[in-house]
Design an enzyme around this catalytic site. Structure first.
Site, PDB file in Angstrom:
ATOM      1  N   TYR A  86       0.163  12.318  13.049  1.00  0.00           N
ATOM      2  CA  TYR A  86       0.890  11.385  12.405  1.00  0.00           C
ATOM      3  C   TYR A  86       1.518  10.344  14.016  1.00  0.00           C
ATOM      4  O   TYR A  86       1.519   9.277  13.666  1.00  0.00           O
ATOM      5  CB  TYR A  86       1.996  12.046  11.574  1.00  0.00           C
ATOM      6  CG  TYR A  86       2.934  11.552  10.543  1.00  0.00           C
ATOM      7  CD1 TYR A  86       2.623  10.638   9.866  1.00  0.00           C
ATOM      8  CD2 TYR A  86       4.075  11.154  11.477  1.00  0.00           C
ATOM      9  CE1 TYR A  86       3.180   9.650   9.265  1.00  0.00           C
ATOM     10  CE2 TYR A  86       5.411  10.233  10.716  1.00  0.00           C
ATOM     11  CZ  TYR A  86       4.426   9.525   9.660  1.00  0.00           C
ATOM     12  OH  TYR A  86       5.134   8.907   9.119  1.00  0.00           O
ATOM     13  N   ILE A  95       9.298   4.932  -0.839  1.00  0.00           N
ATOM     14  CA  ILE A  95      10.049   4.169   0.094  1.00  0.00           C
ATOM     15  C   ILE A  95       8.673   3.060  -0.796  1.00  0.00           C
ATOM     16  O   ILE A  95       9.846   2.261  -0.594  1.00  0.00           O
ATOM     17  CB  ILE A  95       9.845   4.271   1.469  1.00  0.00           C
ATOM     18  CG1 ILE A  95      10.060   5.130   2.125  1.00  0.00           C
ATOM     19  CG2 ILE A  95      10.489   2.604   2.491  1.00  0.00           C
ATOM     20  CD1 ILE A  95      10.171   5.753   3.228  1.00  0.00           C
ATOM     21  N   GLY A  96       7.842   2.904  -0.713  1.00  0.00           N
ATOM     22  CA  GLY A  96       6.730   1.438  -1.701  1.00  0.00           C
ATOM     23  C   GLY A  96       6.909   1.846  -2.283  1.00  0.00           C
ATOM     24  O   GLY A  96       7.214   0.295  -3.148  1.00  0.00           O
ATOM     25  N   THR A 100       0.538  -1.188   0.083  1.00  0.00           N
ATOM     26  CA  THR A 100       0.656   0.240   0.062  1.00  0.00           C
ATOM     27  C   THR A 100       0.839   1.142  -0.242  1.00  0.00           C
ATOM     28  O   THR A 100       1.864   1.387   0.609  1.00  0.00           O
ATOM     29  CB  THR A 100      -0.591   0.028   1.095  1.00  0.00           C
ATOM     30  OG1 THR A 100      -0.094  -0.479   2.852  1.00  0.00           O
ATOM     31  CG2 THR A 100      -1.566  -1.467   1.246  1.00  0.00           C
ATOM     32  N   GLY A 101       0.315   2.499  -0.280  1.00  0.00           N
ATOM     33  CA  GLY A 101       1.149   3.391  -0.144  1.00  0.00           C
ATOM     34  C   GLY A 101       2.237   3.576  -1.485  1.00  0.00           C
ATOM     35  O   GLY A 101       3.289   4.101  -1.522  1.00  0.00           O
ATOM     36  N   SER A 144       6.373   5.232  12.846  1.00  0.00           N
ATOM     37  CA  SER A 144       7.164   6.803  12.450  1.00  0.00           C
ATOM     38  C   SER A 144       7.963   6.738  14.026  1.00  0.00           C
ATOM     39  O   SER A 144       6.184   6.624  14.630  1.00  0.00           O
ATOM     40  CB  SER A 144       6.789   7.187  11.729  1.00  0.00           C
ATOM     41  OG  SER A 144       8.023   9.146  12.541  1.00  0.00           O
TER      42      SER A 144
END
Length: 258
Positions: A170, A25-26, A17-18, A161
């Protein structure tokens, strides 16, 4: 967008995903797994990139797909608004219809808008938790319900993160993601699935300022920035048979960033 080989699939399938930008990064993880013999399904959500400072990348889905097929992978790309609780089941339906059952689930999606304790809105807070935490739970739940690959081959990997200061929704929602993912290492153990979380540290995929880059370089012993490929190598290992014994871990892959 789907590319299918003329022959029945013989490679295991990873759902990532993403994967919205070629520099993300994905996308790096998708390229590495494709090179290691995996078919790849991936999701993206253009409206997210459009409201971020870097903007959307025209033609990114086609470019990523072309790169994956060059490594022999059958691929399918699904546009997916993971703030919608119905989306995870729809993603799995589309992926299974196009490429078959998912062996590995790698979650790189996120909602990330900088704000702190005093200026975060309720709408933003709720959206962060919907995408980063709730969607992670629903994707893992869907994966566990449908998993039919050989015991011991299943993998769940999520990116996290530990940043919270001036990045409250986040960081807080990523903390929830950690707990949800690590629970799967125990609750899905009967299926032979491992589950791990990776903290890649600061990886410059277009969001860093010059000041931010300088700060990261000062705080990293190797005096360089992290790259998508750094994370991709670790994901590749975890997805391999040799990576099976690493389970229920939050792994730091940040070059020693302090």
């Amino acid at each position: 967008m789907t590319t299918n080989p003329a022959h029945p699939p013989t490679r295991p399938l990873a759902l990532i995903t993403g994967v919205g930008r070629t520099v993300g990064i994905g996308a790096g993880i998708a390229r590495q797994l494709a090179a290691s013999g995996w078919d790849i399904a991936f999701t993206y959500w253009t409206p997210y990139d459009e409201r971020m400072a870097w903007g959307s990348e025209a033609g990114a889905t086609s470019a990523i797909t072309d790169t994956l097929t060059q490594h022999g992978a059958a691929t399918t790309a699904v546009e997916a608004d993971l703030a919608d609780p119905d989306t995870p089941a729809r993603v799995f339906d589309e992926v299974e219809r196009e490429l078959g059952g998912v062996t590995v689930l790698v979650m790189c999606h996120c909602e990330s808008v900088d704000s702190g304790l005093l200026d975060t809105t309720v709408e933003s807070f709720d959206r962060h938790f919907a995408v980063n935490a709730r969607a992670t739970w629903l994707l893992i739940r869907e994966y566990g319900r449908r998993f039919a690959a050989a015991p011991g081959s299943g993998r769940i990997i999520a990116l996290t993160s530990d940043h919270t200061v001036d990045n409250l929704p986040y960081g807080a929602s990523k903390g929830a993601l950690d707990r949800i993912t690590l629970a799967a290492a125990h609750e899905l153990a009967h299926l032979g699935i491992t589950a791990n979380v990776i903290n890649p540290g600061p990886v410059d995929t277009g969001w860093m300022t010059d000041e931010g880059r300088a700060h990261v370089l000062r705080q990293t012993p190797l005096n360089r920035l992290g790259t998508p490929q750094d994370t991709a190598h670790l994901v590749d290992f975890l997805c391999s048979p040799e990576g099976q014994w690493i389970n229920g871990q939050l792994l730091m892959s940040n070059g020693g960033f302090a």
